[in-house]
Design a protein around this motif. Structure first.
Motif, PDB file in Angstrom:
ATOM      1  N   ARG A 131     -26.578  58.857 -29.746  1.00  0.00           N
ATOM      2  CA  ARG A 131     -25.441  59.208 -30.316  1.00  0.00           C
ATOM      3  C   ARG A 131     -24.205  59.894 -29.577  1.00  0.00           C
ATOM      4  O   ARG A 131     -24.412  60.811 -29.035  1.00  0.00           O
ATOM      5  CB  ARG A 131     -25.591  60.113 -31.497  1.00  0.00           C
ATOM      6  CG  ARG A 131     -26.353  59.118 -32.784  1.00  0.00           C
ATOM      7  CD  ARG A 131     -26.625  60.288 -33.885  1.00  0.00           C
ATOM      8  NE  ARG A 131     -27.731  59.842 -34.715  1.00  0.00           N
ATOM      9  CZ  ARG A 131     -27.507  58.699 -35.511  1.00  0.00           C
ATOM     10  NH1 ARG A 131     -26.282  57.999 -35.562  1.00  0.00           N
ATOM     11  NH2 ARG A 131     -28.568  58.109 -36.172  1.00  0.00           N
TER      12      ARG A 131
ATOM     13  N   GLY B 244     -21.477  62.521 -33.530  1.00  0.00           N
ATOM     14  CA  GLY B 244     -22.886  62.442 -33.027  1.00  0.00           C
ATOM     15  C   GLY B 244     -23.049  64.028 -32.772  1.00  0.00           C
ATOM     16  O   GLY B 244     -24.394  64.262 -32.782  1.00  0.00           O
ATOM     17  N   TRP B 245     -22.349  64.453 -32.041  1.00  0.00           N
ATOM     18  CA  TRP B 245     -22.785  65.971 -31.511  1.00  0.00           C
ATOM     19  C   TRP B 245     -23.054  66.907 -32.767  1.00  0.00           C
ATOM     20  O   TRP B 245     -23.868  67.682 -32.524  1.00  0.00           O
ATOM     21  CB  TRP B 245     -21.364  66.331 -30.638  1.00  0.00           C
ATOM     22  CG  TRP B 245     -21.739  67.770 -29.935  1.00  0.00           C
ATOM     23  CD1 TRP B 245     -22.113  68.068 -29.021  1.00  0.00           C
ATOM     24  CD2 TRP B 245     -21.382  69.162 -30.606  1.00  0.00           C
ATOM     25  NE1 TRP B 245     -22.429  69.380 -28.443  1.00  0.00           N
ATOM     26  CE2 TRP B 245     -21.884  70.114 -29.613  1.00  0.00           C
ATOM     27  CE3 TRP B 245     -20.917  69.689 -31.829  1.00  0.00           C
ATOM     28  CZ2 TRP B 245     -21.983  71.350 -29.744  1.00  0.00           C
ATOM     29  CZ3 TRP B 245     -20.824  70.956 -32.175  1.00  0.00           C
ATOM     30  CH2 TRP B 245     -21.359  71.746 -31.290  1.00  0.00           C
TER      31      TRP B 245
ATOM     32  N   ARG C  89     -23.861  66.210 -35.757  1.00  0.00           N
ATOM     33  CA  ARG C  89     -25.255  65.637 -36.186  1.00  0.00           C
ATOM     34  C   ARG C  89     -26.339  66.367 -35.551  1.00  0.00           C
ATOM     35  O   ARG C  89     -27.283  66.872 -36.034  1.00  0.00           O
ATOM     36  CB  ARG C  89     -25.258  64.098 -36.294  1.00  0.00           C
ATOM     37  CG  ARG C  89     -24.704  63.438 -37.324  1.00  0.00           C
ATOM     38  CD  ARG C  89     -25.656  62.733 -38.442  1.00  0.00           C
ATOM     39  NE  ARG C  89     -24.993  62.000 -39.345  1.00  0.00           N
ATOM     40  CZ  ARG C  89     -25.109  60.984 -39.471  1.00  0.00           C
ATOM     41  NH1 ARG C  89     -25.510  60.035 -38.871  1.00  0.00           N
ATOM     42  NH2 ARG C  89     -24.413  60.226 -40.808  1.00  0.00           N
ATOM     43  N   ALA C  90     -26.386  66.048 -34.168  1.00  0.00           N
ATOM     44  CA  ALA C  90     -27.284  66.585 -33.270  1.00  0.00           C
ATOM     45  C   ALA C  90     -27.412  67.977 -33.183  1.00  0.00           C
ATOM     46  O   ALA C  90     -28.434  68.571 -33.269  1.00  0.00           O
ATOM     47  CB  ALA C  90     -27.280  65.801 -32.106  1.00  0.00           C
ATOM     48  N   ASN C  91     -26.332  68.728 -33.187  1.00  0.00           N
ATOM     49  CA  ASN C  91     -26.391  70.096 -32.998  1.00  0.00           C
ATOM     50  C   ASN C  91     -26.308  70.983 -34.026  1.00  0.00           C
ATOM     51  O   ASN C  91     -26.879  72.107 -34.363  1.00  0.00           O
ATOM     52  CB  ASN C  91     -25.513  70.727 -31.869  1.00  0.00           C
ATOM     53  CG  ASN C  91     -25.792  70.007 -30.639  1.00  0.00           C
ATOM     54  OD1 ASN C  91     -26.514  70.176 -29.914  1.00  0.00           O
ATOM     55  ND2 ASN C  91     -24.759  68.947 -30.227  1.00  0.00           N
TER      56      ASN C  91
ATOM     57  N   ASN D 262     -28.685  68.786 -38.411  1.00  0.00           N
ATOM     58  CA  ASN D 262     -29.889  67.968 -37.881  1.00  0.00           C
ATOM     59  C   ASN D 262     -31.103  68.239 -38.679  1.00  0.00           C
ATOM     60  O   ASN D 262     -32.513  68.298 -38.369  1.00  0.00           O
ATOM     61  CB  ASN D 262     -30.290  67.976 -36.304  1.00  0.00           C
ATOM     62  CG  ASN D 262     -30.976  69.458 -36.004  1.00  0.00           C
ATOM     63  OD1 ASN D 262     -30.484  70.488 -36.633  1.00  0.00           O
ATOM     64  ND2 ASN D 262     -31.350  69.362 -34.766  1.00  0.00           N
ATOM     65  N   GLY D 263     -30.829  68.915 -40.220  1.00  0.00           N
ATOM     66  CA  GLY D 263     -31.770  69.162 -41.071  1.00  0.00           C
ATOM     67  C   GLY D 263     -31.372  70.103 -42.208  1.00  0.00           C
ATOM     68  O   GLY D 263     -30.177  70.544 -41.982  1.00  0.00           O
TER      69      GLY D 263
ATOM     70  N   ASN E 221     -30.848  73.836 -41.173  1.00  0.00           N
ATOM     71  CA  ASN E 221     -29.992  74.085 -39.942  1.00  0.00           C
ATOM     72  C   ASN E 221     -28.448  73.988 -40.745  1.00  0.00           C
ATOM     73  O   ASN E 221     -27.480  74.392 -40.486  1.00  0.00           O
ATOM     74  CB  ASN E 221     -30.096  73.008 -38.933  1.00  0.00           C
ATOM     75  CG  ASN E 221     -31.246  73.605 -37.796  1.00  0.00           C
ATOM     76  OD1 ASN E 221     -31.572  74.565 -37.918  1.00  0.00           O
ATOM     77  ND2 ASN E 221     -31.446  72.755 -36.964  1.00  0.00           N
ATOM     78  N   SER E 222     -28.488  72.761 -41.699  1.00  0.00           N
ATOM     79  CA  SER E 222     -27.114  72.400 -42.243  1.00  0.00           C
ATOM     80  C   SER E 222     -26.689  73.788 -43.123  1.00  0.00           C
ATOM     81  O   SER E 222     -25.466  74.155 -42.829  1.00  0.00           O
ATOM     82  CB  SER E 222     -27.299  71.366 -43.198  1.00  0.00           C
ATOM     83  OG  SER E 222     -27.686  70.290 -42.318  1.00  0.00           O
TER      84      SER E 222
ATOM     85  N   SER F  92     -25.735  76.611 -40.753  1.00  0.00           N
ATOM     86  CA  SER F  92     -24.385  76.133 -39.986  1.00  0.00           C
ATOM     87  C   SER F  92     -23.084  76.692 -40.793  1.00  0.00           C
ATOM     88  O   SER F  92     -22.359  77.133 -40.508  1.00  0.00           O
ATOM     89  CB  SER F  92     -24.216  74.648 -39.673  1.00  0.00           C
ATOM     90  OG  SER F  92     -25.245  74.390 -38.559  1.00  0.00           O
TER      91      SER F  92
END
Lengths: 364, 257
Positions: free
Chosen positions: A17, A22-23, A25-27, A30-31, A34-35, A38
């Motif tokens: 991605r 993409g960044w 989503r990945a960082n 990603n769950g 974590n969301s 964040s």
């Protein structure tokens, strides 16, 4: 048993991605956990940063020359702009300030020339920066020769004084530190003990003590006819103090160089100074760039300690402005501005050192 | 060259290296015991022996990387003393190749080969580069001249190290286990260079466990144990009819399979 008859061709790695989404989503997302974390972090950051930005930028007053120009809701940067010249030049007499400007311009030019790899004649520019420039800068700033009015160092101040102290400290402490580090590893017992005593003495004394000694004690020991300038005494103290730290940083680098390097240089017939100058030091210094710059940054910030012996550096001159009866109550603006100035210089040194480290990397 | 001044009496009939009654200690440990050795001009000598037998220490004494306490070492007519000028004069005539290459990682391959020419022999840069490229060509690595040592394989690095030593045009070359740190695939490329050098008539002293190299190239094999020279003989005699029991045991261990 199998035998491969055709070799496998190299293939591209699978698509990852890419891009901002993409960044993120990945960082950050990603769950579920974590969301949530964040989002909470972002809200907290916004809650802290918003009032700061509102005070420093949005509600702030920028234009004007008196305190009446400030509404009092946000920061009053007029306080800084009204005193800007004093912050830069200290008490340096108005008609002579072109001299400070020329020295600053010359220094900026020299540093830029040496820092940008593409520019030629590094050796000559470097030699001028180390030998010609200090003399020229002294003649210009201090005056008293060639028809220039003498400006005694007690009239120096502000950013100009901070830069003078920092530059002399940085330029002086590195070579002295290198010599001390080599001396501490010397085979000759006398040289070694002298270096150890020097390093341990200066490293064992707080900088404030060194400055007090230089300004208060020293005049008691030398005859009254011999008069050292107060700034000069402070400069020598600062240079020796930091060269002791520098020596230990450099020694760390020297010890990390495998003995085979020196043996190979010996076997080729190179003498001691060439072995050190061409083989060992270039590798050792490169290895300890982070430590050297760390010391430079500490030195730069600690120049503000000269205020305790009555020299008005950047911080001291801003503090002095706080007691001005026309401008009472703007301590926050003053300190924020001082912090910003120090940060800009220190951060630049840090970034430049990282760039140099990448550039000198030769894949080993 | 400044090598041939009054202190030097080098000529075709004096030996390259002469060692008399050499003794060395590390603290109380007696590493080299009563070593007598003469190396003729153009002679190729392989030194072997178990680890800790003092063979590396011995050849490192010949360019004063190790200091000896007793005895006399004469290299190309110059007798070793404590005098640093004298030592550096000897070092200019003695090339050395190390087990771990010891190339200078901050300098390119070409600069590694030029540095001593420029600073010790005071040659102009153009001339130094010419010599460097010539020797890099000889060890077949001229195409890597602008790379840094860290970008080369072990075998390539060791060949550069040989070229670097040859650039000083030494009278004698010392090899201190030059293939011991190499992957098996790379040993041959280094040995090939050494064989070629031997055929060109270079005086060589080589500490190595490569017995094949000793058999094909050496004029003499020296076997050391516990700091002393146990046996020295031409390779045919050394490998086929060793005299001492210690040598027989050593050979049976390294040639056993």
């Amino acid at each position: 048993m199998t035998t491969r008859t055709e070799m496998i061709e190299a293939r591209r790695p699978p698509d990852m991605r890419r891009g901002v989404v993409g960044w993120l989503r990945a960082n950050l997302f990603n769950g579920p956990l974590n969301s949530v974390l964040s989002v909470i972090t972002m809200v907290l950051l916004a809650m802290m940063l918003w009032p700061m930005a509102k005070w420093a930028l949005i509600d702030a007053d920028w234009l004007g020359s008196t305190r009446e120009a400030c509404s009092g809701e946000g920061a009053c940067w007029v306080f800084i702009s009204a005193r800007f010249e004093t912050i830069i030049y200290g008490f340096y007499p108005d008609p002579e300030r072109w001299r400070v400007n020329s020295v600053l311009a010359m220094m900026t030019l020299l540093v830029a020339w040496l820092a940008i790899p593409r520019l030629p004649a590094k050796r000559w520019v470097g030699a001028f920066a180390l030998v010609g420039f200090p003399i020229l800068a002294y003649v210009l700033l201090n005056g008293g020769h060639f028809g220039l009015v003498e400006v005694p160092t007690r009239e120096w101040g502000g950013l100009m004084l901070t830069l003078t102290v920092a530059t002399v400290g940085i330029v002086g402490s590195l070579p002295i530190g290198v010599v001390l580090a080599l001396g501490r590893r010397s085979q000759m017992p006398l040289v070694r003990s002298l270096c150890v005593v020097f390093i341990e003495f200066w490293r064992g004394v707080p900088l404030i003590t060194v400055l007090f000694m230089a300004s208060v004690m020293l005049p008691l020991f030398v005859p009254t006819e011999v008069e050292f300038d107060k700034l000069l005494r402070a400069l020598i103290g600062i240079m020796f103090f930091w060269s002791a730290y520098m020596a230990e940083v450099v020694r760390g680098g020297l010890q990390a160089i495998p003995s085979g390097q020196e043996e190979a240089a010996k076997a080729l017939g190179l003498g001691y100074w060439r072995r050190m100058g061409l083989i060992v030091l270039p590798q050792a210094l490169k290895m300890v760039i982070p430590g050297i710059v760390n010391t430079f940054i500490a030195l730069f910030k600690d120049t503000s300690l000269v205020l305790i012996i009555g020299l008005f550096d950047l911080l001291a001159i801003i503090r002095a402005g706080l007691t001005d009866s026309d401008w009472l109550g703007f301590a926050t603006e003053g300190y924020v501005f001082a912090a910003l100035m120090f940060w800009v210089f220190c951060f630049s040194m840090s970034r430049y050192s990282q760039y140099i480290e990448r550039r000198l990397h030769t894949g080993h | 060259m400044t090598a041939n001044n009054s202190a030097s009496a080098s000529s075709a009939d004096t030996p390259m290296i002469e060692v008399e009654g050499l003794n060395k200690w590390y603290g109380d440990f007696h590493v080299l015991r009563d070593i007598d050795l003469t190396v003729g001009r153009g002679e190729r000598i392989v030194v072997c022996g178990p680890s800790g037998s003092g063979k590396s220490t011995l050849i490192r004494c010949f360019n004063h990387l190790e200091e000896h306490q007793q005895g006399r070492i004469t290299v190309d007519g110059v007798t070793m003393t404590q005098d640093i000028k004298r030592i550096e004069q000897i070092r200019r005539n003695v090339g050395m190749v190390f087990q771990h290459f010891n190339l200078f990682p901050h300098l390119s391959v070409l600069d590694n080969c030029c540095i001593s020419q420029t600073w010790v022999q005071k040659k102009p840069r153009v001339e130094a580069e010419k010599t460097a490229r010539e020797f890099l060509e000889r060890v077949q690595i001229a195409d890597q001249a602008d790379k840094y040592p860290g970008q080369l394989s072990g075998g390539q690095q060791q060949r550069v190290a040989i070229a670097r030593a040859l650039c000083m045009r030494p009278e004698v070359m010392l090899f201190d286990e030059p293939t011991s740190a190499l992957d098996p695939e790379m040993i041959k490329e280094v040995l090939d260079v050494m064989v070629e050098l031997a055929h060109d008539g270079m005086t060589m002293l080589c500490v190595t466990h490569e017995m094949g190299f000793a058999k094909t190239v050496a004029d003499r094999v020296i076997f050391m144990d516990q700091g002393q020279i146990i046996e020295q003989a031409p390779p045919e005699t050394f490998f086929n009819n060793p005299e001492s029991e210690r040598t027989k045991l050593f050979l049976s261990q390294i040639l056993g399979h």
